[in-house]
Design an enzyme around this catalytic site. Structure first.
Site, mmCIF file in Angstrom:
data_model
loop_
_atom_site.group_PDB
_atom_site.id
_atom_site.type_symbol
_atom_site.label_atom_id
_atom_site.label_comp_id
_atom_site.label_asym_id
_atom_site.label_seq_id
_atom_site.Cartn_x
_atom_site.Cartn_y
_atom_site.Cartn_z
ATOM 1 N N SER A 133 0.359 5.316 4.384
ATOM 2 C CA SER A 133 -0.914 6.410 4.610
ATOM 3 C C SER A 133 0.506 7.797 4.477
ATOM 4 O O SER A 133 -0.349 8.663 5.540
ATOM 5 C CB SER A 133 -2.032 6.377 5.671
ATOM 6 N N GLY A 180 -2.846 2.739 2.376
ATOM 7 C CA GLY A 180 -4.020 3.106 1.271
ATOM 8 C C GLY A 180 -5.035 3.545 2.051
ATOM 9 O O GLY A 180 -6.395 3.666 1.661
ATOM 10 N N LYS A 206 3.181 0.860 -7.250
ATOM 11 C CA LYS A 206 2.540 -0.082 -7.406
ATOM 12 C C LYS A 206 1.874 -0.954 -8.963
ATOM 13 O O LYS A 206 3.123 -0.384 -9.559
ATOM 14 C CB LYS A 206 1.371 -0.229 -6.541
ATOM 15 N N GLU A 263 5.804 -1.390 7.744
ATOM 16 C CA GLU A 263 3.981 -1.137 6.498
ATOM 17 C C GLU A 263 2.914 -1.810 7.121
ATOM 18 O O GLU A 263 2.745 -3.010 7.102
ATOM 19 C CB GLU A 263 4.120 -1.197 5.579
ATOM 20 N N HIS A 310 6.427 -7.044 0.165
ATOM 21 C CA HIS A 310 5.506 -6.439 0.716
ATOM 22 C C HIS A 310 4.060 -6.873 1.018
ATOM 23 O O HIS A 310 3.962 -8.196 0.404
ATOM 24 C CB HIS A 310 5.248 -5.048 -0.537
ATOM 25 N N ASN A 368 7.203 3.383 -3.818
ATOM 26 C CA ASN A 368 6.041 2.635 -4.735
ATOM 27 C C ASN A 368 5.151 3.159 -5.341
ATOM 28 O O ASN A 368 4.361 3.160 -4.983
ATOM 29 C CB ASN A 368 5.699 1.441 -3.300
ATOM 30 N N GLU A 423 1.475 -6.769 0.451
ATOM 31 C CA GLU A 423 0.740 -6.956 -1.465
ATOM 32 C C GLU A 423 1.135 -8.146 -2.113
ATOM 33 O O GLU A 423 0.078 -9.019 -2.886
ATOM 34 C CB GLU A 423 -0.074 -5.421 -2.238
HETATM 35 P P1 13P Z 1 0.887 4.405 1.100
HETATM 36 O O1 13P Z 1 1.626 5.673 1.215
HETATM 37 O O2 13P Z 1 -0.586 4.691 -0.264
HETATM 38 O O3 13P Z 1 -0.785 4.254 1.792
HETATM 39 O O4 13P Z 1 0.513 2.733 0.716
HETATM 40 C C1 13P Z 1 2.210 2.859 1.454
HETATM 41 C C2 13P Z 1 2.507 1.369 0.558
HETATM 42 O O5 13P Z 1 2.578 -0.028 0.596
HETATM 43 C C3 13P Z 1 3.548 1.471 0.243
HETATM 44 O O6 13P Z 1 4.423 0.170 -0.165
#
Ligand code: 13P
Length: 249
Positions: A209, A169, A12, A163, A93, A10, A95
């Site tokens: 992560s 992150g 983002k 997640e 997601h 992803n 976010e």
């Molecule tokens: P990270 O791998 O950067 O922690 O992000 C995970 C994520 O939100 C994937 O959708």
């Protein structure tokens, strides 16, 4: 039927045209590791160029609207993703749930729209830190699954991504035992909602992560069928070892 491992990047809100070389290298490596399914979800602007750069590769969106068309300025509909050659989309997601106020009902409507358009779906769930610390993580996530799962679906086209928000992150990851417990609870919930056969076929990905060092252990945990990777999916140097870890299991 054994579930094939599924490793998804992803991107983002990252990636300009200059990043397409990374995608080409990632998909070239994926072809070398034929036992694992690999997909990338770049920003909308790169979906078409990425498919052109890596024909036949599994490229998807990070969100879609629940309507097929209409007066929704700035949004992208599932049939538009399919039209440009995308084969999957991420919905729900954290976010978007947190940053854009999306409810379980919104996520369910998006997942149903995506499946109707012929896309595969990765439906995300996960708890915030305070919920984990209060011991209610499994209840919280199972309620999200119950509230956002489409009414009917082909299990081969719907994956769940667990997640934990506090792991995204941050470099923090749950213990392997906690990951396995959550994934097992999600699979039991899927069996209750969609039947045992569907739950057995569905892939449940872990995200938060994931990196080259922890991927093998996470991907080998009970009921973990793949990884949804953010930061470590942006370059071939970081993502290919995760693909290789999935292929080695
Ligand atoms: P990270 O791998 O950067 O922690 O992000 C995970 C994520 O939100 C994937 O959708």
């Amino acid at each position: 039927m054994a579930r094939r491992k599924y490793v998804v990047g992803n991107w983002k809100m990252n990636g300009l045209a200059a990043a397409l070389g990374e995608a080409e290298a990632i998909f070239a490596a994926a072809r070398e590791h034929g036992t694992v399914d690999v997909a990338l979800c770049p920003p909308f602007t790169l979906i078409g160029p990425m498919i052109a750069a890596a024909p036949g590769a599994a490229v998807g969106g990070q969100d879609c609207h629940s309507a097929a068309s209409g007066a929704f300025t700035g949004s992208v509909a599932a049939p538009m993703l399919r039209d440009i050659g995308a084969v999957l989309v991420i919905v729900g997601h954290s976010e978007r749930r947190d940053g854009c106020g999306e409810s379980d009902a919104d996520v369910k409507a998006k997942a149903e729209a995506a499946l109707s358009a012929g896309l595969s779906v990765i439906l995300c769930v996960g708890e915030p830190r305070d919920v984990r610390e209060s011991g209610r993580a499994i209840d919280h996530v199972l309620a999200q699954v119950a509230g956002s799962l489409p009414a009917t679906f082909d299990p081969s086209r719907l994956a769940i991504a667990y997640e934990p928000i506090w792991a995204i992150g941050t470099g923090l990851v749950p213990t392997i035992a906690d990951v396995a417990a959550m994934h097992g609870a999600i699979r039991a919930k899927l069996a209750e909602q969609a039947g045992a056969a569907a739950a057995q076929d569905m892939r449940i990905l872990y995200g938060g992560s994931v990196n080259a060092e922890n991927a093998a252990e996470l991907l080998d945990a009970g009921d973990v069928d793949g990884a949804l990777v953010g930061g470590a999916s942006l370059t071939a140097a970081k993502f290919v070892p995760i693909i290789a870890a999935g292929a080695s299991l």
